[in-house]
Design an enzyme around this catalytic site. Structure first.
Site, PDB file in Angstrom:
ATOM      1  N   SER A 179       0.832  -1.194   0.000  1.00  0.00           N
ATOM      2  CA  SER A 179       0.000   0.000   0.000  1.00  0.00           C
ATOM      3  C   SER A 179       0.867   1.244   0.000  1.00  0.00           C
ATOM      4  O   SER A 179       1.993   1.240   0.486  1.00  0.00           O
ATOM      5  CB  SER A 179      -0.869   0.005   1.251  1.00  0.00           C
ATOM      6  N   LYS A 180       0.296   2.266  -0.567  1.00  0.00           N
ATOM      7  CA  LYS A 180       0.978   3.556  -0.698  1.00  0.00           C
ATOM      8  C   LYS A 180       1.519   4.085   0.618  1.00  0.00           C
ATOM      9  O   LYS A 180       2.549   4.730   0.652  1.00  0.00           O
ATOM     10  CB  LYS A 180      -0.040   4.583  -1.210  1.00  0.00           C
ATOM     11  N   ARG A 181       0.779   3.838   1.692  1.00  0.00           N
ATOM     12  CA  ARG A 181       1.191   4.403   2.970  1.00  0.00           C
ATOM     13  C   ARG A 181       2.510   3.820   3.448  1.00  0.00           C
ATOM     14  O   ARG A 181       3.267   4.448   4.159  1.00  0.00           O
ATOM     15  CB  ARG A 181       0.113   4.157   4.037  1.00  0.00           C
ATOM     16  N   LYS A 182       2.792   2.579   3.022  1.00  0.00           N
ATOM     17  CA  LYS A 182       3.984   1.920   3.552  1.00  0.00           C
ATOM     18  C   LYS A 182       5.104   1.736   2.534  1.00  0.00           C
ATOM     19  O   LYS A 182       6.230   1.422   2.884  1.00  0.00           O
ATOM     20  CB  LYS A 182       3.585   0.560   4.129  1.00  0.00           C
TER      21      LYS A 182
END
Ligand code: GLU
Length: 482
Positions: free
Chosen positions: A252-255
């Site tokens: 995911s983009k957040r990680k």
């Protein structure tokens, strides 16, 4: 053996994603190896979220990686159009075919009725899903009502029994039919659902093996049912493991950066990405994790895709990129730095001249400018690092040695490096100091850093006068720290 026809079917609803390239790579390699066809189909039936710029982004990213499709909206082909939004007539015709054969029916239930049904099912803690309310409407009546009434088309799913398929990587998968309701095939706006369009297209385009992410497993029984309803042979399915963050959650983009173009702009080589993505689900029998694309294509077989959750490890990616950079010829590396826009304001000639000093130290094409910065301007000196590495030497003595060194280097200008080195050693030995200290101090003076390219070539690259000025300045600083 049947022709190998593979495909990817991304929905253009966001920036081109690493997951798309990962799945594309396996499909492309397999088709390529077998002289088959690799199709890029754009699944843009979600008109609200699909955008042409995202579609273009997919082409750009795959082209960067060298993953070329044999058939696509851009390349054309004998089975087009390859954009689902342009295939409405095909789906309508197939929906009509299923209605005629009794495998599908029109459903006129209103949104309110469906919401109520859901409420009721929830309250009763029963299974959620369509209850078949419109399934028994006589076909002639349904056809008549369809002229004026909003409706969807649903598959008449067999309530009994189960649906099974053999997944190439996971073996037999059996799912009870009661898990699935009468799925929608055509939405009320006339657009096909993902399931309908996906199956019709895979069949019409002659796809022989569907390699896609494991998140699509729950959709597969619906697809298998559809193949049966049409009386078609389903393709082979191989559901590959998802890319994962370090904590094993779906990437995911957040990680993790997930946009392919981000990696290009961050100075990763396309061959690094291909190698790295291949390693996420596949490994060569030999242990060597660094391999060329051609080698991968040669050895790859979908059966060998491993199901162990791959982890997108940026440290490994950096290591691999460094390895790939070292493998490039200097000309090629220079070209990539310049063409990629990583050269800052370096002139191509100057860059080429000093590049040999840095090739071994680069982990990204972006590294050149900061690594080589000391050549064109005074670097910030890592005095703390120097102090640590020369702990046993009094700074005043170090300063004295530096002044001495500058004089000796002037005398030895034009001599071989070994002679200069011997002269510098003598300076240290005279003061009963380990020679390492003087070399370290010179290195920091000239390049700013304790770990840097070799000293003498660095002095040459910086220029002799300027280098000696830097050496004297450091000497002064050490003798009388501010
Ligand atoms: N449109 C789906 C996606 O966005 C395709 C899934 C499949 O390969 O069947 O990935």
């Amino acid at each position: 053996m049947t022709d190998v026809v593979t495909r990817i079917a991304p929905s253009p609803t966001g920036e081109a994603h690493v997951g798309t390239a990962y799945v594309a790579l396996f499909n492309w390699a397999w088709a390529h190896k077998n002289d088959g066809r690799f199709i890029l189909r754009i699944e843009d039936t979600d008109q609200a979220r699909s955008k042409r710029e995202y579609e273009d982004g997919i082409y750009e990213a795959l082209a960067w990686l060298g993953i070329e499709s044999d058939e696509s909206p851009a390349a054309g082909g004998a089975h087009g159009p390859y954009r689902q939004s342009e295939r409405s007539a095909v789906y309508a015709e197939h929906a009509a075919q299923l209605i005629a054969s009794g495998n599908a029916y029109r459903c006129f239930c209103t949104a309110e009725r469906l919401a109520e049904l859901r409420q009721f099912q929830k309250a009763a803690k029963g299974r959620l899903g369509y209850d078949g309310h419109c399934r028994d409407i006589a076909p002639a009546e349904a056809a008549e009502r369809a002229k004026n009434e909003t409706h969807v088309v649903r598959l008449a799913v067999d309530r009994e029994g189960s649906t099974r398929w053999h997944d190439l990587l996971r073996g037999e998968i059996v799912i009870a039919n009661e898990e699935d309701d009468d799925q929608e095939l055509v939405k009320s706006d006339g657009m096909p659902t993902y399931h309908m369009a996906n199956v019709v297209d895979d069949h019409m385009m002659g796809v022989s093996i569907v390699m896609r992410a494991e998140e699509w497993i729950p959709s597969t029984p619906k697809h298998v049912m559809l193949y049966a309803a049409f009386g078609w042979e389903p393709p082979t399915f191989a559901h590959v493991p998802l890319l994962r963050n370090r904590d094993k959650s779906k990437i995911s983009k957040r990680k993790n950066p997930t946009s392919l173009i981000w990696y290009r702009d961050a100075g990763y080589l396309p061959e690094t990405m291909v190698n790295f993505l291949a390693l996420q689900g596949w490994s060569p029998r030999e242990d060597d994790e660094e391999f060329a694309v051609a080698e991968f294509v040669n050895k790859f077989n979908p059966r060998d895709i491993s199901l162990g959750g791959p982890v997108f490890d940026m440290t490994k990616l950096d290591w691999l990129n460094g390895e790939k950079i070292r493998k490039l010829s200097l000309d090629d590396l220079a070209e990539r730095i310049i063409e990629g826009g990583f050269a800052g304001d370096w002139s191509p000639d100057h860059l080429r001249e000093v590049l040999p000093l840095f090739q071994d130290r680069m982990k990204s094409l972006k590294d050149f400018v900061p690594l080589a910065g000391y050549i064109r301007g005074r670097p910030e000196l890592d005095l703390e690092g120097l102090a640590k590495k020369t702990k046993k030497v009094d700074p005043a003595v170090l300063a004295d040695m530096l002044r001495d060194a500058a004089r000796r280097l002037e005398e030895f200008d034009g001599h071989a490096d070994e002679e200069k080195e011997a002269a510098l050693r003598l300076i240290a030995e005279k003061r009963e100091v380990k020679p390492g200290a003087i070399f370290m101090a010179l290195r920091v003076a000239v390049t700013g850093a304790t770990a840097s390219p070799p000293l003498f070539p660095s002095i040459d690259a910086v220029g002799f006068e300027e280098s000696m000025a830097r050496v004297r300045d450091l000497a002064e600083h050490l003798a009388a720290p501010a």
